[in-house]
Design a protein around this motif. Structure first.
Motif, PDB file in Angstrom:
ATOM      1  N   PHE A   1       0.842  -1.199   0.000  1.00  0.00           N
ATOM      2  CA  PHE A   1       0.000   0.000   0.000  1.00  0.00           C
ATOM      3  C   PHE A   1       0.875   1.246   0.000  1.00  0.00           C
ATOM      4  O   PHE A   1       2.098   1.174   0.172  1.00  0.00           O
ATOM      5  N   THR A   2       0.242   2.395  -0.191  1.00  0.00           N
ATOM      6  CA  THR A   2       0.903   3.684  -0.011  1.00  0.00           C
ATOM      7  C   THR A   2       0.395   4.310   1.278  1.00  0.00           C
ATOM      8  O   THR A   2      -0.710   4.009   1.740  1.00  0.00           O
ATOM      9  N   LEU A   3       1.203   5.200   1.858  1.00  0.00           N
ATOM     10  CA  LEU A   3       0.862   5.823   3.134  1.00  0.00           C
ATOM     11  C   LEU A   3       0.956   7.338   3.039  1.00  0.00           C
ATOM     12  O   LEU A   3       1.858   7.874   2.385  1.00  0.00           O
ATOM     13  N   ALA A   4       0.050   8.008   3.735  1.00  0.00           N
ATOM     14  CA  ALA A   4       0.117   9.465   3.806  1.00  0.00           C
ATOM     15  C   ALA A   4       1.328   9.915   4.612  1.00  0.00           C
ATOM     16  O   ALA A   4       1.816  11.029   4.436  1.00  0.00           O
ATOM     17  N   ALA A   5       1.826   9.038   5.487  1.00  0.00           N
ATOM     18  CA  ALA A   5       2.929   9.414   6.374  1.00  0.00           C
ATOM     19  C   ALA A   5       4.171   9.839   5.603  1.00  0.00           C
ATOM     20  O   ALA A   5       4.932  10.692   6.062  1.00  0.00           O
ATOM     21  N   ASP A   6       4.410   9.239   4.425  1.00  0.00           N
ATOM     22  CA  ASP A   6       5.549   9.695   3.620  1.00  0.00           C
ATOM     23  C   ASP A   6       5.060  10.367   2.339  1.00  0.00           C
ATOM     24  O   ASP A   6       5.754  10.371   1.318  1.00  0.00           O
ATOM     25  N   ASP A   7       3.847  10.912   2.413  1.00  0.00           N
ATOM     26  CA  ASP A   7       3.268  11.662   1.299  1.00  0.00           C
ATOM     27  C   ASP A   7       3.078  10.783   0.069  1.00  0.00           C
ATOM     28  O   ASP A   7       3.185  11.254  -1.067  1.00  0.00           O
ATOM     29  N   SER A   8       2.809   9.503   0.290  1.00  0.00           N
ATOM     30  CA  SER A   8       2.539   8.529  -0.779  1.00  0.00           C
ATOM     31  C   SER A   8       3.684   8.408  -1.776  1.00  0.00           C
ATOM     32  O   SER A   8       3.472   8.056  -2.931  1.00  0.00           O
ATOM     33  N   LYS A   9       4.901   8.669  -1.333  1.00  0.00           N
ATOM     34  CA  LYS A   9       6.042   8.581  -2.248  1.00  0.00           C
ATOM     35  C   LYS A   9       6.446   7.144  -2.534  1.00  0.00           C
ATOM     36  O   LYS A   9       7.074   6.863  -3.558  1.00  0.00           O
ATOM     37  N   ASN A  10       6.107   6.208  -1.630  1.00  0.00           N
ATOM     38  CA  ASN A  10       6.627   4.849  -1.736  1.00  0.00           C
ATOM     39  C   ASN A  10       5.554   3.797  -1.498  1.00  0.00           C
ATOM     40  O   ASN A  10       4.461   4.089  -1.008  1.00  0.00           O
ATOM     41  N   VAL A  11       5.909   2.560  -1.858  1.00  0.00           N
ATOM     42  CA  VAL A  11       5.083   1.400  -1.553  1.00  0.00           C
ATOM     43  C   VAL A  11       5.609   0.779  -0.264  1.00  0.00           C
ATOM     44  O   VAL A  11       6.820   0.612  -0.084  1.00  0.00           O
ATOM     45  N   TRP A  12       4.683   0.441   0.632  1.00  0.00           N
ATOM     46  CA  TRP A  12       5.019  -0.162   1.914  1.00  0.00           C
ATOM     47  C   TRP A  12       4.401  -1.554   1.984  1.00  0.00           C
ATOM     48  O   TRP A  12       3.425  -1.857   1.289  1.00  0.00           O
ATOM     49  N   ARG A  13       4.953  -2.405   2.852  1.00  0.00           N
ATOM     50  CA  ARG A  13       4.466  -3.780   2.985  1.00  0.00           C
ATOM     51  C   ARG A  13       4.238  -4.127   4.454  1.00  0.00           C
ATOM     52  O   ARG A  13       5.090  -3.878   5.303  1.00  0.00           O
TER      53      ARG A  13
ATOM     54  N   GLU B   1       3.573 -11.836  10.828  1.00  0.00           N
ATOM     55  CA  GLU B   1       4.447 -11.355  11.889  1.00  0.00           C
ATOM     56  C   GLU B   1       3.900 -10.054  12.468  1.00  0.00           C
ATOM     57  O   GLU B   1       3.339  -9.228  11.753  1.00  0.00           O
ATOM     58  N   GLU B   2       4.077  -9.877  13.767  1.00  0.00           N
ATOM     59  CA  GLU B   2       3.644  -8.653  14.438  1.00  0.00           C
ATOM     60  C   GLU B   2       4.746  -7.602  14.292  1.00  0.00           C
ATOM     61  O   GLU B   2       5.498  -7.319  15.213  1.00  0.00           O
ATOM     62  N   THR B   3       4.866  -7.043  13.107  1.00  0.00           N
ATOM     63  CA  THR B   3       5.910  -6.061  12.826  1.00  0.00           C
ATOM     64  C   THR B   3       5.296  -4.806  12.239  1.00  0.00           C
ATOM     65  O   THR B   3       4.149  -4.799  11.780  1.00  0.00           O
ATOM     66  N   GLU B   4       6.081  -3.739  12.242  1.00  0.00           N
ATOM     67  CA  GLU B   4       5.659  -2.498  11.611  1.00  0.00           C
ATOM     68  C   GLU B   4       5.793  -2.629  10.092  1.00  0.00           C
ATOM     69  O   GLU B   4       6.586  -3.441   9.596  1.00  0.00           O
ATOM     70  N   PRO B   5       5.032  -1.852   9.315  1.00  0.00           N
ATOM     71  CA  PRO B   5       5.192  -1.891   7.857  1.00  0.00           C
ATOM     72  C   PRO B   5       6.621  -1.511   7.462  1.00  0.00           C
ATOM     73  O   PRO B   5       7.261  -0.686   8.114  1.00  0.00           O
ATOM     74  N   ARG B   6       7.108  -2.130   6.395  1.00  0.00           N
ATOM     75  CA  ARG B   6       8.439  -1.782   5.903  1.00  0.00           C
ATOM     76  C   ARG B   6       8.330  -1.214   4.496  1.00  0.00           C
ATOM     77  O   ARG B   6       7.449  -1.573   3.710  1.00  0.00           O
ATOM     78  N   GLN B   7       9.233  -0.331   4.182  1.00  0.00           N
ATOM     79  CA  GLN B   7       9.244   0.356   2.897  1.00  0.00           C
ATOM     80  C   GLN B   7       9.910  -0.531   1.853  1.00  0.00           C
ATOM     81  O   GLN B   7      11.000  -1.049   2.072  1.00  0.00           O
ATOM     82  N   ILE B   8       9.256  -0.726   0.684  1.00  0.00           N
ATOM     83  CA  ILE B   8       9.836  -1.596  -0.339  1.00  0.00           C
ATOM     84  C   ILE B   8      10.261  -0.841  -1.596  1.00  0.00           C
ATOM     85  O   ILE B   8      10.825  -1.434  -2.506  1.00  0.00           O
ATOM     86  N   THR B   9       9.974   0.452  -1.676  1.00  0.00           N
ATOM     87  CA  THR B   9      10.596   1.311  -2.691  1.00  0.00           C
ATOM     88  C   THR B   9      11.296   2.442  -1.962  1.00  0.00           C
ATOM     89  O   THR B   9      11.066   2.665  -0.767  1.00  0.00           O
ATOM     90  N   ASN B  10      12.134   3.171  -2.685  1.00  0.00           N
ATOM     91  CA  ASN B  10      12.964   4.170  -2.010  1.00  0.00           C
ATOM     92  C   ASN B  10      12.999   5.480  -2.791  1.00  0.00           C
ATOM     93  O   ASN B  10      14.055   6.036  -3.057  1.00  0.00           O
ATOM     94  N   PHE B  11      11.813   5.987  -3.152  1.00  0.00           N
ATOM     95  CA  PHE B  11      11.732   7.277  -3.835  1.00  0.00           C
ATOM     96  C   PHE B  11      11.757   8.404  -2.804  1.00  0.00           C
ATOM     97  O   PHE B  11      11.257   8.256  -1.683  1.00  0.00           O
ATOM     98  N   ASP B  12      12.323   9.539  -3.192  1.00  0.00           N
ATOM     99  CA  ASP B  12      12.359  10.685  -2.282  1.00  0.00           C
ATOM    100  C   ASP B  12      11.557  11.870  -2.803  1.00  0.00           C
ATOM    101  O   ASP B  12      11.574  12.952  -2.210  1.00  0.00           O
ATOM    102  N   LYS B  13      10.861  11.701  -3.917  1.00  0.00           N
ATOM    103  CA  LYS B  13      10.009  12.761  -4.437  1.00  0.00           C
ATOM    104  C   LYS B  13       8.909  12.147  -5.291  1.00  0.00           C
ATOM    105  O   LYS B  13       8.940  10.953  -5.598  1.00  0.00           O
ATOM    106  N   GLU B  14       7.935  12.963  -5.655  1.00  0.00           N
ATOM    107  CA  GLU B  14       6.744  12.545  -6.382  1.00  0.00           C
ATOM    108  C   GLU B  14       5.931  11.547  -5.553  1.00  0.00           C
ATOM    109  O   GLU B  14       6.403  11.005  -4.562  1.00  0.00           O
ATOM    110  N   LYS B  15       4.698  11.328  -5.978  1.00  0.00           N
ATOM    111  CA  LYS B  15       3.788  10.447  -5.263  1.00  0.00           C
ATOM    112  C   LYS B  15       3.464   9.231  -6.128  1.00  0.00           C
ATOM    113  O   LYS B  15       3.559   9.298  -7.353  1.00  0.00           O
ATOM    114  N   ILE B  16       3.057   8.149  -5.480  1.00  0.00           N
ATOM    115  CA  ILE B  16       2.619   6.956  -6.206  1.00  0.00           C
ATOM    116  C   ILE B  16       1.101   6.884  -6.134  1.00  0.00           C
ATOM    117  O   ILE B  16       0.517   6.852  -5.054  1.00  0.00           O
TER     118      ILE B  16
END
Length: 756
Positions: free
Chosen positions: A694-706, A711-726
């Motif tokens: 999914f995308t998250l508002a927390a990083d302004d929808s710049k990346n895909v998270w998983r 597992e009881e874990t926090e979402p992890r980022q699977i792309t590494n863009f620093d600008k623009e939105k997905i």
């Protein structure tokens, strides 16, 4: 003739230039108070002040070193209005914040307990060149208090004396008021004589007050982060929402200088909308929403201060009566399926419902008429086989709705009265170009005329009190398709480059071929489906013609493409072979289809539609037939698991008042897991079914998270863009390549000015 009937700028001019006890400007420390220009400067830089704040400061500075009683201050600044003392204290508090302290830590304004205020800083300034003239005139008037000028204003000031006789005022203050009044009459007479030689006042101005041929457009902002701009009635300030990633704030900009004041700082997990100034420009109303669907209406002083809560459960459309005593707004009650227009007092009391409709229809804007008698609004009217828009008005105390003008087959989003009530300004979609433009609607005959005719999109309207300036939102968005081989951001490659194609969806036909929808004329209203083989430069069309053919999805075997089309008038599901042959309609519902997905076996289509204003999930066979409801929940984002057994969806947790993501069996309304996740633009299962992407508002929808499901874990980022939105993303059938629609969006304010 009463002085109240003269334009306020003439009275202000008389005070600035004819009163010998005033000066053109005053200096104190690093400040300069320019009375003529109505401006406060610090080291040459203008500081934004509301009109009343400036007037209070001017009175205090003029009487520098002397006590100004509260009652006297109220009478001089708010001569024709009832105002509580708390308003004076609030403005003085604001002025103290603006002025700060001098180099010795002393404040500029001193409070005299239970009496009033005193300006204590040393003041210097330029003497008024009219002082000698005024002194001579004042001696004559003092010697003959019943001069020939006095009868012309005696009756008007007798009424004023009755209103103020209970307030003790020093004799010299009464004398000053008389001198100002007489000076005002003298100056007004002089101006009217001069004006009479330049203008013909024998007739009145008739017809449309706007000079369309002399319209000028000015871009007020260029930062790209100014949302919902709203101009104050006096034309001095622009209120807007500041956008900073996932954060929102409320700001005020002085139009003349460009200086910006932060009214509410940037904050996450909050939205603001429905900005509206009070008629005197002293307050700003707004709706605030914190991760729920029930907005709260607040009022904040225009130059900063503590927000005051007015009323709960406000959905938008805020408007203020011309006298400032009442408010109206829209309320959407999804539980009851009703959208209402509500009128309340400006403290939120005495709630009255004056109009209501079902939630498939809507009131798109509200605006109080200049005479205070009616409310105008744009209406989206939904019928089983038709949706249309029109402008209407209704008595502010409830009554029968009256339509103004002819209905439209495309959206009318905003309707604003002109000050003379001879017409309204509309924000509406052009039926041919599908662009949002600005129109004039004559009242009461309903004749329509276009104001703008260009390739820009204009959203939202606000207007100055004189009707000579209109501010609107200009939104520009650029979407492009990218691929990430092996999901590696470093290898990301842009595939499309043309502007304003407005892709809504991307999917994979095979491991090396994409399908997507292209907006062919940049209007969001003419999408067609195209195919692009990776490595080739030119895509090939699969659908053609007018209307929208959009949101394509591919069956798991790659043989069928399903999509949403309005080619028969409604947004329904269609299907065709992968080579675009044999198109056929799958659904024929009364509801518009929002999006769709194939089942893993390719025999069922799951889709979302709007029912009663809520996003409901349904399914239908690819061969058509009866559609079956999957859930009665108002679903936002959703996805079907790869094995076709589970549903992931986001919705509002009404107890916690926040959005969460739930996992449940597809055919059983039973929650198995809940994740504290609010997907911003898109939600999808991973290929192995063990995680959600999914995308998250927390990083302004710049990346895909998983989010792992095991597992009881926090979402992890699977792309590494620093600008623009997905906006959308999709993994290839073999899972090796990620395709995504990335975009930038800018929001700015433009002003349309009309020369008289």
């Amino acid at each position: 003739m009463s002085l109240e009937n003269y334009p306020s700028f003439l009275l202000n001019l008389s005070e600035c230039e004819m009163d010998g006890e005033k000066q053109h400007f005053y200096r104190f420390k690093s400040f300069r108070l320019d009375v003529e220009e109505h401006q406060l400067l610090r080291d040459g830089v203008a500081i934004p002040l509301t009109p009343k704040a400036f007037d209070v400061l001017a009175v205090l500075v003029e009487r520098g070193g002397h006590l100004v009683e509260k009652d006297e201050l109220l009478r001089l600044v708010w001569s024709n209005s009832f105002v509580e003392e708390a308003n004076v204290a609030r403005i003085v508090h604001t002025l103290r914040k603006v002025l700060g302290e001098d180099e010795n830590g002393n404040k500029f304004i001193e409070t005299v307990p239970k009496r009033g205020y005193r300006f204590v800083a040393d003041i210097s300034g330029k003497e008024n060149e009219f002082a000698d003239f005024f002194d001579a005139q004042s001696e004559t008037i003092d010697a003959n208090p019943k001069s020939e000028i006095e009868p012309a204003i005696e009756n008007d000031f007798a009424a004023e004396a009755d209103r103020t006789k209970d307030f003790p005022v020093e004799e010299k203050t009464e004398k000053r008021i008389w001198l100002r009044a007489i000076s005002a009459v003298a100056l007004i007479g002089f101006i009217m004589v001069i004006a009479g030689s330049l203008f013909d006042f024998s007739g009145t101005k008739s017809g449309n007050a706007l000079n369309f041929e002399q319209m000028r457009q000015t871009r007020l902002t260029q930062s790209g982060d100014v949302y919902a701009p709203t101009i104050s009635p006096d034309g001095q300030y622009l209120a807007f929402l500041k956008i900073g990633g996932a954060k929102r704030g409320l700001h005020l900009r002085q139009i003349a200088t460009g200086q910006v004041l932060e009214l509410l700082p940037l904050r996450p997990d909050v939205d603001f909308w429905a900005l509206k100034f009070s008629p005197d420009s002293n307050y700003l109303y707004y709706v605030e929403n914190k991760q729920n669907d029930l907005g709260i209406l607040y009022r904040i002083p225009s130059f900063g201060g503590q927000p005051q809560k007015i009323v709960d459960f406000v959905s938008g459309g805020v408007t203020v009566a011309p006298d400032g005593t009442r408010l109206a707004f829209k309320r959407i009650n999804k539980k009851e399926g009703v959208t209402s227009i509500i009128v309340v007092n400006n403290d939120g009391s005495d709630e009255l419902t004056i109009a209501a409709t079902d939630t498939d229809s809507d009131y798109w804007s509200l605006d109080w008429s200049p005479d205070g008698g009616t409310l105008a609004y744009a209406v989206k009217h939904h019928e089983p086989n038709n949706t249309f828009w029109y402008v209407a008005e209704i008595p502010a105390d409830s009554g029968v709705e009256s339509r103004i003008g002819e209905p439209h087959n495309s959206r009318i989003t905003t309707a604003r009265w002109l000050p003379d009530k001879k017409g309204l300004i509309l924000n509406a979609i052009d039926a041919k170009t599908k662009l949002s433009q600005i129109y004039y609607l004559s009242y009461p005959d309903g004749a329509e005329r276009r104001i703008t005719n260009d390739l820009n999109d204009y959203y939202g309207l606000s207007m100055t009190a004189d009707g000579n300036s209109i501010v609107s939102q200009r939104i520009e968005q650029d979407r492009q398709i990218w691929i990430l081989p092996d999901g590696d951001t470093q290898q990301a490659k842009q595939l499309t480059f043309k502007k304003e194609q407005h892709f809504e969806a991307v999917s994979w036909l095979t491991d090396d071929t994409l399908i997507f929808d292209v907006d062919e004329n940049g209007t969001y209203q003419n999408h067609n489906i195209w195919r692009l083989k990776i490595g080739e430069s030119e895509p090939q069309p699969l659908t053609t013609g007018a209307g929208n053919n959009t949101l394509p999805v591919v069956s798991p075997d790659g043989n069928t493409i399903a999509f949403v089309s309005n080619r028969n008038g409604k947004r329904q599901i269609w299907r065709m072979n992968a080579d675009a042959t044999q198109p056929r309609q799958v659904t024929d519902l009364d509801y518009s289809i929002i999006n769709l997905r194939f089942s893993p076996d390719g025999q069922t289509l799951y889709f979302q539609c709007s029912i009663g204003g809520e996003g409901r999930l349904m399914r239908v066979s690819i061969n058509g037939g009866e559609a079956v409801s999957i859930s009665d929940t108002d679903i936002i984002r959703w996805a079907i698991s790869p094995d076709g057994k589970k549903l992931a969806y986001s919705s509002l947790d009404r107890d916690a008042q926040k959005f969460v993501t739930r996992i449940r069996p597809l055919d059983e309304d039973r929650t198995e897991k809940v994740f504290d996740i609010d997907p911003e633009n898109y939600l999808q299962w991973s290929k192995d079914g063990q995680a959600l992407d999914f995308t998250l508002a927390a990083d302004d929808s710049k990346n895909v998270w998983r989010q792992s499901l095991s597992e009881e874990t926090e979402p992890r980022q699977i792309t590494n863009f620093d600008k623009e939105k997905i906006f959308r993303f999709a993994a290839s059938p073999d899972g090796k390549t990620l395709a995504c629609i990335r975009y930038t969006v800018t929001f700015d304010a433009v002003m349309l000015s009309f020369d008289e």
